[in-house]
Design an enzyme around this catalytic site. Structure first.
Site, PDB file in Angstrom:
ATOM      1  N   TYR A  40       0.853  -1.185   0.000  1.00  0.00           N
ATOM      2  CA  TYR A  40       0.000   0.000   0.000  1.00  0.00           C
ATOM      3  C   TYR A  40       0.887   1.233   0.000  1.00  0.00           C
ATOM      4  CZ  TYR A  40      -3.504   3.430   1.531  1.00  0.00           C
ATOM      5  OH  TYR A  40      -4.334   4.522   1.629  1.00  0.00           O
ATOM      6  N   ASP A  53       9.286   2.982   0.309  1.00  0.00           N
ATOM      7  CA  ASP A  53       8.189   3.612   1.034  1.00  0.00           C
ATOM      8  C   ASP A  53       8.353   3.225   2.501  1.00  0.00           C
ATOM      9  OD1 ASP A  53       5.901   4.451   2.247  1.00  0.00           O
ATOM     10  OD2 ASP A  53       4.533   3.730   0.691  1.00  0.00           O
ATOM     11  N   LYS A  56       3.534   8.909   9.247  1.00  0.00           N
ATOM     12  CA  LYS A  56       3.325   8.274  10.546  1.00  0.00           C
ATOM     13  C   LYS A  56       4.332   8.748  11.612  1.00  0.00           C
ATOM     14  CE  LYS A  56       0.537   4.740   8.462  1.00  0.00           C
ATOM     15  NZ  LYS A  56       0.614   4.089   7.204  1.00  0.00           N
TER      16      LYS A  56
HETATM   17  C1  LIG Z   1      -0.028   4.555   5.811  1.00  0.00           C
HETATM   18  C2  LIG Z   1       0.798   4.348   4.597  1.00  0.00           C
HETATM   19  C3  LIG Z   1       0.783   5.247   3.516  1.00  0.00           C
HETATM   20  C4  LIG Z   1      -0.195   6.381   3.443  1.00  0.00           C
HETATM   21  O1  LIG Z   1      -0.009   7.320   4.444  1.00  0.00           O
HETATM   22  P1  LIG Z   1      -1.246   8.284   4.838  1.00  0.00           P
HETATM   23  O2  LIG Z   1      -0.631   9.229   5.812  1.00  0.00           O
HETATM   24  O3  LIG Z   1      -2.298   7.414   5.408  1.00  0.00           O
HETATM   25  O4  LIG Z   1      -1.663   8.961   3.581  1.00  0.00           O
HETATM   26  C5  LIG Z   1       1.687   5.057   2.496  1.00  0.00           C
HETATM   27  N1  LIG Z   1       2.558   4.035   2.514  1.00  0.00           N
HETATM   28  C6  LIG Z   1       2.590   3.145   3.519  1.00  0.00           C
HETATM   29  C7  LIG Z   1       3.608   2.052   3.495  1.00  0.00           C
HETATM   30  C8  LIG Z   1       1.699   3.253   4.573  1.00  0.00           C
HETATM   31  O5  LIG Z   1       1.701   2.335   5.551  1.00  0.00           O
END
Ligand SMILES: *Cc1c(COP(=O)(O)O)cnc(C)c1O
Length: 424
Positions: free
Chosen positions: A142, A237, A265
């Site tokens: 994701y 990511d 995060k």
């Molecule tokens: C949570 C997440 C996102 C998206 O971040 P948001 O702040 O919710 O837009 C992107 N990449 C990874 C790996 C994530 O866990």
């Protein structure tokens, strides 16, 4: 009716599904979500006064536990000067300098407001820099809800650009190619299908959005090599893994140097923050220096920067945090594994440091296809039992458990007791 149920009844009338992010709905569970009133340390309290040991930790930001005093104080102090100026501030410079001076593969960084924005912007910069359009991502990874990344293909079959969501035109995803996690050959095949056209390979260096799926030995190294051979950028990511596996994230943990990284995060400590960064010549493509446009009214917001920088500085000053989290992970996930083994039950427990997932399947989980063999009905039953015992897990089979430094040995024991009780 509980207060949570009453709030949920009101919420569904005015908010789609009653929640502002679908992961909060208890859709897979068939109950009203618990509405949270407050949180402290490893505990959250719902509006009905129930206390839970929290393993969501706001999906990662609360690595030091909820309501960490130094972070709370930094927010209060910063807010006394005004909430936002839409102008440059000193703390943004401090944040950028702090990250760049301690993370070798980040030479320049741009702050944004979410992980989604970070990924969207990093991909634009990668395309601008390479002059190429194709992006390789992995099924089950994701990367936020930006159009181009809402493709998972959902099986071992490599397809090109079938959107996962309504409202995403095919045109937005036709340059997104989907490979199989932990399968270098699938990446090689895509590179051969689109020779010289791949701008970047984006990967969660530890898969944490199909449940926890660590990279197999050689996978990340192999991606690095394939990117180099094909003139593609490697984007990690690190929205979950950044500042969690190690201060320098998965890149430091596995010793791989990506060209770009995305953060979210933990970097905001609970405030809405994301960031993307990497090699200087790539980042100098970004406006106003370069031709890749990217902007944000609230980007680098002083309150958000105060919270995030306080957390990062604490983590950097306390490197033992990472040993501690690894030990706690071993205690919790190792303990769960022992219980399951003792009972001779065929479950999979994937874990790495503070992140872990219990999959209700007998198959080894190493990619999206194997993750999807999990029995989600069995998971829902387990989730409900844990909740009844005061343990708050993510309401989905395909999310990670997040440990924080506030999860004490006693709390981990209490959790293991509940797990034991359930499986006996
Ligand atoms: C949570 C997440 C996102 C998206 O971040 P948001 O702040 O919710 O837009 C992107 N990449 C990874 C790996 C994530 O866990």
């Amino acid at each position: 009716m509980t207060k949570s149920e009453a709030l949920f009844e009101r919420a569904v009338k005015r908010i789609p599904g009653g929640v502002n992010s679908p992961v909060r709905a208890y859709g897979a569970i068939g109950e009203a979500p618990r509405f949270i009133d407050r949180a402290d340390g490893c505990y959250i309290y719902d509006v009905d006064g129930n206390r839970y040991i929290d393993y969501i930790d706001s999906w990662g930001p609360m690595i030091l536990g909820h309501n960490f005093p130094a972070i709370r104080e930094s927010v209060v102090k910063a807010s006394e000067k005004g909430l936002s100026f839409g102008c440059a501030t000193e703390i943004e410079v401090e944040m950028a300098e702090f990250i760049c001076s301690h993370i070798p593969h980040v030479e320049m960084v741009r702050m944004v407001n979410s992980g989604t924005e970070a990924v969207m912007s990093a991909i634009r910069a990668a395309r601008g820099f390479t002059g190429k359009n194709k992006i390789v991502k992995f099924a089950g990874c994701y990367h936020g809800h930006t159009d181009a990344m809402l493709v998972s293909a959902g099986s071992g079959v490599m397809t090109s650009g079938v959107p996962d969501s309504a409202g995403v035109p095919k045109g937005c995803t036709e340059d997104t190619m989907t490979a199989v996690y932990n399968d270098l050959n699938s990446v090689k095949t895509l590179m051969e299908q689109a020779p010289g056209q791949v701008a970047a390979v984006i990967v969660e260096p530890v898969g944490a959005n199909m449940g926890v799926v660590p990279p197999e030995e050689g996978f990340l190294e192999g991606l690095r090599a394939l990117c180099d051979e094909n003139g593609a950028l490697l984007i990690f990511d690190e929205v979950i893994t950044g500042f969690r596996l190690a201060f320098g994230g998965a890149a430091e943990y596995f010793g791989i140097r990506p060209d770009m990284v995305t953060y979210g995060k933990i970097i905001g400590a609970g405030m809405p923050v994301g960031a993307y960064g990497g090699r200087r010549e790539i980042m100098e493509m970004v406006a106003p220096v370069g031709a890749v446009y990217q902007a944000g009214t609230l980007s680098g917001n002083p309150i958000a920067m105060a919270a995030g920088l306080t957390q990062l500085k604490y983590l950097f000053a306390h490197p033992e945090t990472y040993t501690l989290l690894a030990e706690k992970g071993e205690k919790l996930y190792g303990g769960m594994e022992d219980i399951l083994k003792e009972k001779g039950l065929g479950y999979q427990l994937n874990h790495i440091s503070s992140l872990g997932s219990l999959f209700f399947t007998e198959q080894q989980v190493k990619d999206y296809t194997s993750a999807k063999t999990s029995d989600t009905t069995a998971f829902a039953d387990y989730f409900k039992a844990m909740l009844k015992n005061g343990i708050h897990l993510a309401p989905s089979q395909f999310e990670a458990m997040f440990l924080s430094v506030a999860h004490t040995d006693a709390v981990i024991e209490e959790t293991l007791d509940a797990v034991r009780k359930y499986f006996v």
